[in-house]
Scaffold this active site. Structure first.
Site, mmCIF file in Angstrom:
data_model
loop_
_atom_site.group_PDB
_atom_site.id
_atom_site.type_symbol
_atom_site.label_atom_id
_atom_site.label_comp_id
_atom_site.label_asym_id
_atom_site.label_seq_id
_atom_site.Cartn_x
_atom_site.Cartn_y
_atom_site.Cartn_z
ATOM 1 N N HIS A 51 0.852 -1.189 0.000
ATOM 2 C CA HIS A 51 0.000 0.000 0.000
ATOM 3 C C HIS A 51 0.891 1.244 0.000
ATOM 4 O O HIS A 51 1.747 1.397 0.871
ATOM 5 C CB HIS A 51 -0.876 -0.051 1.253
ATOM 6 C CG HIS A 51 -1.822 1.093 1.412
ATOM 7 N ND1 HIS A 51 -3.097 1.089 0.892
ATOM 8 C CD2 HIS A 51 -1.690 2.275 2.061
ATOM 9 C CE1 HIS A 51 -3.710 2.217 1.217
ATOM 10 N NE2 HIS A 51 -2.881 2.960 1.926
ATOM 11 N N ASP A 53 1.128 5.378 0.021
ATOM 12 C CA ASP A 53 0.382 6.575 0.390
ATOM 13 C C ASP A 53 0.944 7.810 -0.306
ATOM 14 O O ASP A 53 1.996 8.318 0.063
ATOM 15 C CB ASP A 53 0.439 6.760 1.910
ATOM 16 C CG ASP A 53 -0.375 5.710 2.644
ATOM 17 O OD1 ASP A 53 -1.589 5.614 2.369
ATOM 18 O OD2 ASP A 53 0.196 4.968 3.469
ATOM 19 N N ASP A 193 -8.055 1.075 6.445
ATOM 20 C CA ASP A 193 -6.734 1.719 6.505
ATOM 21 C C ASP A 193 -6.655 2.656 7.697
ATOM 22 O O ASP A 193 -7.411 3.620 7.778
ATOM 23 C CB ASP A 193 -6.523 2.502 5.199
ATOM 24 C CG ASP A 193 -5.140 3.129 5.094
ATOM 25 O OD1 ASP A 193 -4.265 2.838 5.940
ATOM 26 O OD2 ASP A 193 -4.935 3.915 4.145
ATOM 27 N N GLY A 215 0.378 -0.042 8.618
ATOM 28 C CA GLY A 215 1.623 0.720 8.505
ATOM 29 C C GLY A 215 2.521 0.453 9.686
ATOM 30 O O GLY A 215 3.353 -0.463 9.680
#
Ligand code: DX5
Ligand code: ZN
Length: 239
Positions: A51, A53, A193, A215
């Site tokens: 993922h 960002d 998320d 994360g």
């Protein structure tokens, strides 16, 4: 375009249908001085997708990275990439991110003037089109567009920073979306998320989340493999 052979995104779909939820490590807090090494470490640790960002300093206060870094990750990674665009006017750069190798392009409903058109554009460019929704945005904003979305990313923190506390408002949205999906026979994927950790991953999985972004819970752990395996196991047991 350097999209991995064998349609890695289709393999991910099979994996979800066969085994249940997956953990997508978010690179936001990783060591960008050794990006390719971080990508390899995450893949070796069992990450089935990554993922990324992208923040523009306007839609959210922080500025992170853009195309050049996405391209570099694409070169280093075999697994599919979800590019989470936290930017104003994402339409302007969709073609570039598709070309850079995004397998999923996730755009915020709050940033879209014409969601249907943006989603159709993404699909026509190749990637899957996912809609992200921030904690304060009512679900009604995405509902009319579910038919044109390949997935919904429910934000469980305010977009903009890693390492924030999980906001349980996401659970209600996930449950509602899951119910809509069953009722309508929809095929969109459910993602979540923000603030995912040992304490929260079971709840999001049982609420319907399949693409679970983590994360700090992965990147700040001493052992990526242990962190990913543990989160994924908890998610699958709860799903
Ligand atoms: C927040 C980002 C997240 C973030 C997640 O704006 O969209 O993807 O990296 O980080 P954690 O898991 O630490 O909340
Ligand atoms: Zn994100």
């Amino acid at each position: 375009m350097n999209r991995p052979a064998g349609h890695a995104i289709d393999q991910l779909a099979v994996c979800l249908d066969t085994h249940g939820p997956v953990i997508l490590p978010a690179l936001l807090l990783c060591d960008f001085g050794h990006l390719a090494r971080e990508v390899s470490r995450l893949e070796e640790a069992g990450a089935r997708a990554l993922h990324l960002d992208v923040m523009d300093g306007r839609f959210v206060p922080q500025l992170t990275y853009g195309l050049v870094v996405v391209e570099a990750v694409r070169r280093a990674a075999k697994v599919p990439l979800e590019v989470h665009l936290m930017v104003d006017e994402p339409e302007r750069t969709l073609a570039d991110y598709a070309k850079a190798g995004a397998d999923i392009l996730t755009v915020h409903i709050e940033a879209l003037a014409d969601p249907r058109r943006t989603l159709d554009t993404i699909r026509s460019l190749g990637p899957r089109a996912h809609l992200a929704i921030s904690p304060g945005t009512p679900l009604e904003r995405v509902e009319p567009h579910l038919e044109h979305s390949d997935g919904v990313l429910v934000m469980s923190v305010e977009p903009g920073f890693g390492g924030q506390r999980f906001n349980p408002v996401a659970l209600d949205k996930l449950r509602a979306l899951d119910a809509i999906r069953s009722r309508t026979g929809g095929s969109f994927r459910l993602g979540v998320d923000g603030g995912i950790a040992i304490e929260t991953v079971g709840a999001v999985a049982s609420a319907g989340a399949e693409l679970i972004v983590a994360g700090s819970a992965v990147i700040r752990a001493p052992d990526y493999s242990r962190a990913i395996t543990e989160l994924e196991q908890l998610a699958r047991n709860a799903a």
